[in-house]
Design a protein around this motif. Structure first.
Motif, PDB file in Angstrom:
ATOM      1  N   TYR A 180     143.513 -30.094 -12.289  1.00  0.00           N
ATOM      2  CA  TYR A 180     143.064 -30.851 -11.136  1.00  0.00           C
ATOM      3  C   TYR A 180     143.160 -30.042  -9.857  1.00  0.00           C
ATOM      4  CZ  TYR A 180     142.776 -35.260 -13.629  1.00  0.00           C
ATOM      5  OH  TYR A 180     142.416 -36.265 -14.462  1.00  0.00           O
ATOM      6  N   VAL A 185     144.826 -41.289 -25.067  1.00  0.00           N
ATOM      7  CA  VAL A 185     143.676 -40.399 -25.021  1.00  0.00           C
ATOM      8  C   VAL A 185     142.465 -41.200 -24.606  1.00  0.00           C
ATOM      9  CG1 VAL A 185     142.148 -39.083 -26.473  1.00  0.00           C
ATOM     10  CG2 VAL A 185     144.569 -38.820 -26.740  1.00  0.00           C
ATOM     11  N   THR A 186     141.668 -40.665 -23.716  1.00  0.00           N
ATOM     12  CA  THR A 186     140.413 -41.305 -23.348  1.00  0.00           C
ATOM     13  C   THR A 186     139.323 -40.269 -23.491  1.00  0.00           C
ATOM     14  OG1 THR A 186     141.657 -42.513 -21.680  1.00  0.00           O
ATOM     15  CG2 THR A 186     139.278 -42.714 -21.625  1.00  0.00           C
ATOM     16  N   ILE A 187     138.393 -40.552 -24.375  1.00  0.00           N
ATOM     17  CA  ILE A 187     137.339 -39.567 -24.641  1.00  0.00           C
ATOM     18  C   ILE A 187     136.013 -40.210 -24.307  1.00  0.00           C
ATOM     19  CG2 ILE A 187     136.371 -38.024 -26.329  1.00  0.00           C
ATOM     20  CD1 ILE A 187     139.035 -37.429 -26.607  1.00  0.00           C
ATOM     21  N   GLN A 217     141.997 -51.292 -20.272  1.00  0.00           N
ATOM     22  CA  GLN A 217     142.670 -50.081 -19.823  1.00  0.00           C
ATOM     23  C   GLN A 217     141.953 -49.411 -18.681  1.00  0.00           C
ATOM     24  OE1 GLN A 217     143.224 -47.563 -23.124  1.00  0.00           O
ATOM     25  NE2 GLN A 217     144.969 -48.810 -23.734  1.00  0.00           N
ATOM     26  N   ALA A 226     142.244 -36.780 -21.051  1.00  0.00           N
ATOM     27  CA  ALA A 226     140.929 -37.355 -20.787  1.00  0.00           C
ATOM     28  C   ALA A 226     139.927 -36.212 -20.826  1.00  0.00           C
ATOM     29  CB  ALA A 226     140.888 -38.039 -19.425  1.00  0.00           C
ATOM     30  N   THR A 248     136.363 -41.318 -16.734  1.00  0.00           N
ATOM     31  CA  THR A 248     136.175 -41.080 -18.161  1.00  0.00           C
ATOM     32  C   THR A 248     136.058 -42.424 -18.835  1.00  0.00           C
ATOM     33  OG1 THR A 248     137.674 -39.215 -17.922  1.00  0.00           O
ATOM     34  CG2 THR A 248     137.055 -39.839 -20.135  1.00  0.00           C
ATOM     35  N   VAL A 249     134.960 -42.635 -19.515  1.00  0.00           N
ATOM     36  CA  VAL A 249     134.702 -43.920 -20.132  1.00  0.00           C
ATOM     37  C   VAL A 249     134.680 -43.735 -21.641  1.00  0.00           C
ATOM     38  CG1 VAL A 249     133.088 -45.804 -20.339  1.00  0.00           C
ATOM     39  CG2 VAL A 249     133.353 -44.661 -18.160  1.00  0.00           C
ATOM     40  N   GLN A 250     135.561 -44.425 -22.303  1.00  0.00           N
ATOM     41  CA  GLN A 250     135.580 -44.336 -23.764  1.00  0.00           C
ATOM     42  C   GLN A 250     134.875 -45.551 -24.321  1.00  0.00           C
ATOM     43  OE1 GLN A 250     139.062 -42.884 -25.761  1.00  0.00           O
ATOM     44  NE2 GLN A 250     139.056 -44.640 -27.110  1.00  0.00           N
ATOM     45  N   ILE A 251     133.854 -45.308 -25.107  1.00  0.00           N
ATOM     46  CA  ILE A 251     133.084 -46.420 -25.653  1.00  0.00           C
ATOM     47  C   ILE A 251     133.429 -46.564 -27.124  1.00  0.00           C
ATOM     48  CG2 ILE A 251     130.796 -47.271 -26.156  1.00  0.00           C
ATOM     49  CD1 ILE A 251     129.799 -46.145 -23.707  1.00  0.00           C
ATOM     50  N   SER A 253     140.053 -43.971 -15.574  1.00  0.00           N
ATOM     51  CA  SER A 253     139.671 -43.969 -16.983  1.00  0.00           C
ATOM     52  C   SER A 253     139.515 -45.414 -17.436  1.00  0.00           C
ATOM     53  CB  SER A 253     140.712 -43.251 -17.835  1.00  0.00           C
ATOM     54  OG  SER A 253     141.857 -44.030 -17.972  1.00  0.00           O
ATOM     55  N   LEU A 254     138.667 -45.581 -18.406  1.00  0.00           N
ATOM     56  CA  LEU A 254     138.202 -46.915 -18.746  1.00  0.00           C
ATOM     57  C   LEU A 254     137.903 -46.946 -20.231  1.00  0.00           C
ATOM     58  CD1 LEU A 254     137.475 -49.374 -17.045  1.00  0.00           C
ATOM     59  CD2 LEU A 254     135.220 -48.461 -16.797  1.00  0.00           C
ATOM     60  N   SER A 255     138.054 -48.105 -20.804  1.00  0.00           N
ATOM     61  CA  SER A 255     137.743 -48.217 -22.224  1.00  0.00           C
ATOM     62  C   SER A 255     136.820 -49.408 -22.424  1.00  0.00           C
ATOM     63  CB  SER A 255     139.056 -48.439 -22.981  1.00  0.00           C
ATOM     64  OG  SER A 255     139.055 -47.780 -24.187  1.00  0.00           O
ATOM     65  N   ILE A 290     139.981 -38.226 -31.759  1.00  0.00           N
ATOM     66  CA  ILE A 290     141.258 -38.862 -31.393  1.00  0.00           C
ATOM     67  C   ILE A 290     142.310 -38.585 -32.462  1.00  0.00           C
ATOM     68  CG2 ILE A 290     142.372 -41.069 -30.982  1.00  0.00           C
ATOM     69  CD1 ILE A 290     140.019 -42.020 -29.578  1.00  0.00           C
TER      70      ILE A 290
END
Lengths: 373, 467
Positions: A154, B402-404, A322, B371, A367-370, A336-338, B390
């Motif tokens: 970062y 973990v966020t992917i 989340q 992430a 960051t979006v996790q689908i 971040s998102l789910s 994951i």
């Protein structure tokens, strides 16, 4: 119009046309300002997505595009002189302030040692601590310009927040120690050691007032930070301000004592301690919040819940979970998102929608996790 | 779902309600309910147990400290000696450090709320930072006192008394160090009997939740660390052998070789331990100074030099911990995780084209998050790839949160830049390419398959253009 050779938006020097004393530009965004000077007047860039509505893309508040030119990569480990030469105005002022402080405190220490006056020595120590902190602030200013690398993905901007936090912490310590000193004076009722500190207090006050003048743009208690440098400058300003309040308090105390007012020391020290505490608390809370990864204060939670509702109201999305957002530095929000989505749905429009939604709020990194049901 | 019994004959039962949808093929992708450390830290039993064990240690140390401090204050007032009162003040600073550590430990267990979505684990780190600042402050104060001693007349400073008081302080500090310290690892012949009861049932206890039923390899949840006394040589230096580098970094082995992941001591207990250690080092210094002043009162400067040396040593011991704290606060990749290897490993999977914006950072020492954006082939099954990635991360690196973001690779988008320039040389084109690339990357929109710069030749300018 012929564009100049370098397309780089470099932050090497702040060639600002306007003087820094212009209050409206107290918080200068160097990168974006430079960029607009080099090219055509700033216009809202249009995205090149063929299927997307012409929504402004570069709608972030801070444009962190600072590409270091090639030959600077080899000088990546900054030396203090190069940092100073390329540093901005505030950094040069800070360096001047630090050197003044160092000179003054060494002189005080030497005089105190030779003449055997304990008060001078203690004051010199206090100043040395302050100097050390200001040096750390300057180091943070220089080091935070490094680009992100593999270990620090970062970037190094957090250092500025850290230095602001350390400054605030030190000021809290100082206020606490002043309170203890006031208590001590209250109990012990000895007051003769204040008198010969007048000269040192006056000089201290003058040096710190110079510092306050340098950073006068930041001389407020509650500030809206648009960039991490703002925070750092603010903390330096509060530091010198608190120091000058302390010296003023000491001078006032000895004056009152000479006037014969009883318990003048206790009163003055107590007032100074309370004043410094109230001065520093907002900065401490904000920096602490950033370091604790609190939800970003610049984004109201109602806006976040509105986004949540908008996403859930889309027909393919079954659940949003989340959702976590935190501020890396003031102005740079990461999240971040789910998502739980029905099977077989194309994810690109959903992704674009979600990204766009949060981008408007100011969350740049998302960051979006689908997950498909 | 029940857990297993520990080797000490304790039955640890964990009843976890897992919603049905998480029983998919690849296991729990969403770090959802109870096993997730952020959502409900209080009910995470292993974490809570470790925290209460640490708190118990600290409380014991605080109690001891207060007792000794009151003895010293009483004796100091009785003997009317400034030196004893000063030492009592140092013990008070110890109490302050312990109070900070206790508060941090307690606060870290608070439940997360929408404003603090990651829980309060960071409070530990901030508390440790404040503790370290205190150590530095105290070192400075001690140097200041040495200078004052130098300035004052010898008759005011009784070397013998200084020696005695410092010796007493040293003994107290060593006792407290023993109370706090012995938990980092199991090498060098120190048996488990050294440890106090608080940490006793942490060794060898093993908790598996249903979370891991699909992973028969015995992978461990981030919070269920086992310290196996038989395996894993822990590199650390016993404090009796060296004072300078007590808490060297332990080597963390890859968890896939079995339950070897060593957990560092809780950072707040470490901070308190460092405090006490620093105090004992300073006491040694003051003892030496006192002995010198007692023996040869005119060599006062040696006292100052001694104090300076020992203060520098104390600051040196804090260096490692400060580095750890700084790394966590800067959101950098934790030391024990090799980001390059992780990236390479993910890239090696079939159907993964590219990975970008990989961020690995720690909430506190031991809790790591990841992430990233992963680009896959357009024909691939996104769900499967997500599961694989994951799984891989959890298996190899034991990162649970973990966020992917899976993206299908879009068609190549070509950025056309019409360049109006007289001489198009290669260097300029390269610079332009770099700038545009960084611009594109910074846009954070991953639809750019590649960036190609089409050189067009504007006849009105009359420039040359190489094909």
């Amino acid at each position: 119009m012929e564009k100049t050779k370098s397309f780089k938006y470099h932050t090497q020097e702040s060639n600002l046309g306007l003087s820094i004393t212009d209050r409206r530009l107290a918080y200068v965004r160097q990168a974006s300002y430079n960029q607009s000077q080099l090219q055509e007047p700033p216009h809202t860039p249009i995205s090149i997505f063929p299927d997307e509505s012409a929504k402004p893309f570069l709608s972030r508040s801070i444009s962190n595009i600072d590409t270091i030119s090639h030959h600077d990569k080899y000088f990546d480990k900054f030396s203090i002189f190069r940092a100073l030469r390329s540093g901005n105005r505030q950094m040069k002022r800070l360096f001047l302030l630090i050197s003044l402080n160092v000179a003054y405190s060494t002189a005080e220490l030497a005089i105190g040692l030779f003449t055997g006056r304990v008060g001078l020595v203690s004051d010199a120590f206090h100043l040395t601590f302050g100097c050390g902190l200001l040096t750390f602030s300057m180091f943070a200013m220089a080091a935070s310009r490094q680009k992100p690398d593999f270990a620090y993905t970062y970037g190094y901007k957090r250092l500025e927040v850290l230095s602001a936090f350390t400054n605030a912490l030190f000021l809290l310590f100082m206020s606490f120690s002043l309170a203890v000193e006031a208590l001590h004076a209250f109990i012990q009722d000895e007051s003769e050691h204040k008198h010969y500190l007048i000269v040192s207090a006056v000089t201290n006050l003058l040096v710190n007032l110079i510092g306050v003048w340098f950073f006068r743009n930041y001389a407020r208690i509650n500030l809206f930070y648009r960039s991490p440098e703002d925070m750092n400058y603010h903390s330096v300003c509060l530091h010198v301000l608190a120091d000058s309040i302390r010296s003023a308090g000491l001078i006032l105390a000895s004056w009152f004592l000479s006037l014969g007012v009883q318990n003048a020391e206790v009163l003055c020290l107590g007032i100074v301690s309370v004043a410094v505490f109230m001065l520093v608390m907002p900065l401490f809370k904000v920096t602490g919040g950033i370091l604790l990864q609190m939800a970003p204060p610049s984004i109201p939670s109602s806006a976040l819940s509105k986004c949540w509702r908008q996403i859930v109201s889309r027909e393919d999305v079954t659940e949003v979970s989340q959702a976590r957002f935190w501020e890396l530095v003031p102005g740079h929000v990461v999240g971040s998102l789910s998502l739980q989505v029905n099977k077989g749905v194309d994810d690109r429009p959903i992704l674009q929608f979600v990204h766009g939604l949060y981008h408007d709020l100011g969350v740049q990194d998302l960051t979006v996790q689908i997950d498909y049901d | 779902m029940e857990g297993q019994t520990s080797q000490h004959g304790q039955i640890i039962e964990i009843n976890v309600d897992v919603p049905e949808r998480e029983r998919s093929l690849g296991g729990n992708k969403i770090c959802g309910e109870a096993p997730c450390g952020f959502a409900d830290a209080a009910t995470n039993s292993n974490d809570a147990r470790e925290r209460s064990a640490s708190m118990r240690k600290l409380l014991m140390a605080v109690a001891l400290c207060v007792v000794f401090m009151s003895i010293e204050v009483f004796g100091g007032i009785k003997a009317n000696s400034l030196a004893i009162l000063t030492d009592a003040a140092h013990l008070l600073s110890d109490v302050a450090a312990f109070a900070i550590s206790l508060f941090s430990l307690w606060a870290a267990g608070w439940e997360s709320n929408p404003r603090q979505s990651y829980g309060f684990f960071r409070v530990e780190i901030l508390g440790a930072l404040v503790s370290m600042q205190l150590i530095w402050l105290l070192a400075g104060i001690l140097v200041y006192e040495a200078i004052v001693r130098l300035i004052n007349e010898t008759s005011e400073v009784n070397g013998f008394l200084m020696f005695l008081v410092a010796a007493f302080g040293l003994v107290v500090n060593i006792i407290m160090a023993l109370v706090l310290g012995h938990d980092h690892g199991h090498g060098h012949g120190h048996g488990h009997d050294h440890h106090d009861h608080g940490m006793g049932h942490r060794h060898g206890s093993r908790i598996t939740t249903d979370h891991h039923e699909e992973h028969p390899r015995g992978e461990h949840h981030d919070h269920c660390d086992e310290e196996n006394p038989k395996t894993g040589h822990h590199h650390f230096l016993d404090k009796h052998h060296r004072t300078g580098e007590v808490l060297a970094e332990p080597l963390v082995d890859k968890p896939k070789f079995g339950p070897e992941q060593k957990k560092q001591q809780n950072i707040n207990v470490r901070g308190a331990y460092l405090h006490v250690l620093g105090d004992s080092i300073q006491s040694i210094g003051v003892m030496i100074g006192g002995a010198i002043i007692w023996y040869k009162p005119e060599w006062k400067i040696v006292d100052l030099i001694c104090t300076l040396i020992f203060s520098v040593i104390v600051l040196g011991t804090t260096f490692n911990m400060l580095r750890n704290i700084l790394e966590v606060l800067m959101e950098s990749t934790p030391r024990e995780i090799d980001a390059t290897k992780l990236e390479k490993g993910i890239l090696e999977m079939e159907e993964v084209v590219a990975i970008h914006e990989l961020h690995i950072w720690a909430i506190t020492v031991g809790k790591v998050l990841l992430a990233c954006h992963v680009k896959i082939q357009p024909e691939a099954n996104a769900d499967l790839v997500l599961d694989n990635v994951i799984d891989y991360i959890r298996r190899e690196y034991n990162i649970i949160h973990v966020t992917i973001q899976i993206e299908l690779r879009a068609q190549d988008v070509v950025l056309e830049a019409t360049v109006l320039k007289l001489h198009l040389d290669d260097e300029f084109i390269n610079e332009l390419h770099d700038s545009v690339l960084s611009f594109a990357v910074l846009e954070k929109e991953n639809a750019y398959g590649s960036v190609a710069i089409n050189r067009t030749w504007d006849s009105s300018i009359g420039g040359k253009c190489r094909p």
